[in-house]
Write an enzyme that holds these catalytic residues in place. Structure first.
Site, mmCIF file in Angstrom:
data_model
loop_
_atom_site.group_PDB
_atom_site.id
_atom_site.type_symbol
_atom_site.label_atom_id
_atom_site.label_comp_id
_atom_site.label_asym_id
_atom_site.label_seq_id
_atom_site.Cartn_x
_atom_site.Cartn_y
_atom_site.Cartn_z
ATOM 1 N N HIS A 59 7.648 1.605 1.188
ATOM 2 C CA HIS A 59 7.538 2.205 -0.146
ATOM 3 C C HIS A 59 6.067 2.283 -0.547
ATOM 4 C CE1 HIS A 59 9.856 3.372 -3.884
ATOM 5 N NE2 HIS A 59 8.593 3.760 -4.050
ATOM 6 N N GLU B 191 13.793 7.057 1.628
ATOM 7 C CA GLU B 191 13.426 6.866 0.232
ATOM 8 C C GLU B 191 11.915 6.639 0.127
ATOM 9 O OE1 GLU B 191 15.657 3.372 -0.884
ATOM 10 O OE2 GLU B 191 14.125 2.004 -0.094
ATOM 11 N N ASP C 6 7.097 -1.711 -4.440
ATOM 12 C CA ASP C 6 7.016 -0.263 -4.672
ATOM 13 C C ASP C 6 5.696 0.110 -5.356
ATOM 14 O OD1 ASP C 6 9.742 -0.418 -3.853
ATOM 15 O OD2 ASP C 6 10.344 -0.727 -5.938
ATOM 16 N N ARG D 159 8.042 -9.416 -2.644
ATOM 17 C CA ARG D 159 7.479 -8.252 -1.970
ATOM 18 C C ARG D 159 6.151 -7.975 -2.676
ATOM 19 N NH1 ARG D 159 12.051 -3.749 -2.098
ATOM 20 N NH2 ARG D 159 12.376 -4.651 -4.165
#
Length: 340
Positions: free
Chosen positions: A268, A204, A19, A301
């Protein structure tokens, strides 16, 4: 790999930080993202994107021992508004899901919160908790981003609505100040296409780029494995951004997994720019698809960045994730800051 003019030299730019949010301010890149332990907000800075991995990482806020900001600290974003620094984050009172009303999808208990620092340097001064953003109703809410368009600050975020199938939709509202909404929330997009409803019905992680007389709003959809992908809404600059009719939703995703370069689940994202103003797309992705256990706790990630070109008509050319040039971990171990 040699430097190529107008590009990002190495990827990932930061290991094990999902993110990712990168803000370029006064020639410096400020970086934050979800820490794999989901227990803090971290910040680092560098003069070049490729130097962020080696930059010192500082914890500017830690979760509470109990209460609404005590668990699963997700997706912090750093923004500069009216001479002050703001971090928008999602936090929960526990680490398990809930069904708030009969028939609704099970979600976590997150809400959106705001931190403020009025010092010139966000690594100094005091980060003050401005509290929860009142979005108009109580439900799973996360991934807030701030954008100032033509002098007006907006908040864009993801939240569950009990009358809409799925876990989260994307909403927008004008702000009275950086922690208070001035208008009711308006829903801009909900999960509806096949690629938005794989594993979870999710829209999102919104982010906004203003360029060439248009406003581009990206978001991510589906579960967070190989199926995770980025979508796009577009509006004309000068239109009423609080009117859903001002926005056009692309029916197909704009960035997806690419096995040919070993990148899976891109999404994201945030936007930043090179020193000359060239837009840069920042996002996270994994380098493998075989995830042991709950994907939520897989730390790998990695934050990545690549130049976002535009065609002669002013449309973004999203392309595909670029290949890695920095070695990345394949174990489940959380690296120390600056590791590898």
């Amino acid at each position: 790999m040699g430097r190529v003019s107008g590009s990002v030299e190495v990827n990932p730019i930061v290991l094990q930080r999902a993110d990712p949010c990168v803000l370029r301010h006064d020639g410096t890149y400020y970086f934050t993202g979800s820490h794999p332990l989901y227990d803090r907000v971290v910040l680092r800075r560098a003069d070049r994107l490729e130097d962020l991995q080696a930059a010192e990482e500082v914890t500017i806020w830690e979760r509470h021992a109990d209460g609404p900001m005590s668990h699963l600290i997700w997706a912090p974003e750093i923004h500069r508004v009216d001479g002050a620094w703001y971090v928008y984050l999602a936090a929960a009172p526990d680490d398990h899901g809930t069904v708030d009303v009969p028939g609704a999808a099970e979600t976590f208990n997150h809400r959106v919160f705001v931190l403020e620092n009025t010092a010139d340097d966000p690594f100094t001064g005091e980060w003050v908790e401005r509290g929860q953003v009142d979005t108009g109703w109580e439900s799973f809410a996360l991934d807030a981003t701030s954008v100032v368009v033509e002098g007006v600050q907006y908040l864009v975020w993801a939240q569950q609505a009990f009358d809409v199938r799925g876990h989260s939709n994307i909403y927008i509202a004008r702000m009275a100040n950086p922690w208070t909404l001035a208008t009711p929330a308006v829903m801009l997009t909900q999960p509806e296409h096949d690629w938005e409803t794989v594993g979870f019905w999710v829209n999102e992680g919104p982010s906004v780029l203003v360029r060439g007389g248009r406003v581009f709003l990206t978001y991510s959809a589906s579960a967070t494995g190989v199926e995770y992908a980025m979508g796009l809404l577009t509006a004309d600059l000068g239109s009423d951004l609080l009117d859903p009719a001002s926005w056009t939703k692309s029916p197909a995703p704009v960035l997806v997994s690419d096995p040919s370069v070993g990148q899976y689940g891109p999404g994201h994202n945030s936007f930043t720019e090179l020193p000359g103003g060239t837009p840069v797309l920042v996002y996270h992705a994994r380098t493998y698809t075989d995830i042991a256990g709950d994907p939520l706790w897989d730390p790998n990630r990695h934050a990545r960045a690549q130049v976002l070109p535009f065609d002669e008509d002013g449309n973004p050319v999203w392309g595909t994730p670029v290949a890695d040039t920095r070695p990345v971990p394949t174990s489940q171990e959380v690296l120390p800051p600056g590791g590898m």
